[in-house]
Design an enzyme around this catalytic site. Structure first.
Site, mmCIF file in Angstrom:
data_model
loop_
_atom_site.group_PDB
_atom_site.id
_atom_site.type_symbol
_atom_site.label_atom_id
_atom_site.label_comp_id
_atom_site.label_asym_id
_atom_site.label_seq_id
_atom_site.Cartn_x
_atom_site.Cartn_y
_atom_site.Cartn_z
ATOM 1 C CE LYS A 25 12.477 28.615 -39.093
ATOM 2 N NZ LYS A 25 12.706 28.471 -37.628
ATOM 3 C CB SER B 67 11.239 17.784 -38.750
ATOM 4 O OG SER B 67 10.648 18.643 -39.709
#
Ligand code: PMP
Length: 326
Positions: free
Chosen positions: A65, A282
């Site tokens: 991110k 994830s």
């Protein structure tokens, strides 16, 4: 300078970090260009299959991110949206918040994050350590509750907040179009056959796939998501029951795979113990999806170069009980 001019003048904070020196690198310069690692033992016995993964925890804020946050902040600064002491506001499940908080500290703008109270203690501590402030929301409402609260706050005080809105911000997916995809194309020497990524805001999947399909129209793009609304794949959305991000395009994936939380937990342990890679949940889910595709391709006798993304490391999930379970 009029307020109007101040708002359209590119923000010098984004470029002025060398302060007269060209030695070393700025935080922004350290984002991206992550290694592509080969998962050798996980893919053992699968003839003709190469399993590869982008080591995104090597970004300075510890996750993929950083790329999206830096792109959105740069875009906002270029358009004068973070001028006049405005506070960057956004809803985040954690990693984007960490990236905003890091960038706010380095580039000198205030950051206010909206997060459900059940995010891990590690995440709470990290964002506070960087000096960001947090508005807490009801954990039962999940990340959608945080999104609704952020919208209310932005609408209530537009003069104080720049609402970055990672779910609708094109600079999010464009980060991956500009950086993640060309890196993968170069690092695989154009041999990639499958790209696999999970859906949170969907920025990673959408941006990377759009560009990779320009390089190689025959590329197979596979998105994955949790198998139900209540899941342990932090950072991922179950699209059928969630607020669908404006940047998401369901037409782009050639296929979508559902991943069970338990399978991701088991793979996180395998990756730690068989590959020496201590990655997040994830990330492990991406490897579960990749291995399923790899097994199908191998069974058909096809060669494949499969690339997925290891979005973050296990650091922020070490207090989860599954590590201890048999
Ligand atoms: N993995 C983790 C751990 C994340 O925090 C996120 C971001 N929500 C993602 C994957 C998904 O990334 P994207 O928002 O680009 O879909």
């Amino acid at each position: 300078m009029t307020k109007e001019q101040a708002q359209t003048k590119p923000d010098s904070r984004i470029r002025g970090s060398s302060r007269g020196s060209t030695l070393g690198s700025s935080i922004l310069g350290r984002i991206g260009n992550t290694p592509l690692v080969r998962l050798e033992r996980i893919a053992q016995g699968l003839d003709g299959i190469t399993l590869l993964a982008k080591a995104e925890w090597t970004n300075p804020g510890g996750s993929i991110k950083d790329r999206a946050a830096a792109s959105m902040v740069r875009d906002a600064m270029d358009r004068g949206l973070l001028a006049n002491g405005k506070t960057l506001l956004d809803a985040t499940s954690g990693n984007t918040g960490i990236a905003y908080a890091m960038l706010g500290a380095a580039l000198d703008f205030p950051v206010r994050l909206v997060m459900p109270t059940n995010v891990s203690l590690e995440r709470k501590r990290i964002v506070r350590a960087y000096g960001a402030t947090v508005e807490w929301t009801d954990p039962d409402q999940g990340s959608d509750g945080a999104i609704r609260r952020a919208r209310e706050m932005a609408a209530g005080e537009p003069e104080n907040y720049f609402y970055c809105d990672q779910y609708s911000n094109n600079a999010n997916w464009q980060a991956h179009y500009r950086t993640t995809a060309p890196e993968i194309w170069q690092q695989t020497e154009g041999q990639i056959t499958h790209f696999i990524a999970g859906l949170g805001t969907s920025g990673t999947f959408i941006g990377t796939t759009r560009r990779l399909k320009e390089f190689h129209p025959g590329l197979v793009a596979i998105s994955f998501q949790p198998d139900g609304p209540f899941h342990g794949l932090e950072g991922m959305k179950h699209m059928p029951t969630a607020i669908v991000p404006a940047i998401y395009d369901p037409q782009l994936a050639d296929r979508n795979i559902e991943i069970e939380t338990e399978a991701a937990y088991a793979m996180a342990k395998r990756l730690a113990r068989e590959e020496g890679l201590l990655v997040g949940i994830s990330a492990a889910a991406g490897v579960v999806a990749s291995l399923r595709v790899a097994e199908e391709e191998a069974a058909e006798g096809r060669r494949a170069v499969i690339v997925t993304v290891l979005a973050d490391s296990a650091d922020k999930y070490l207090s989860e009980r599954f590590w201890e379970e048999e």
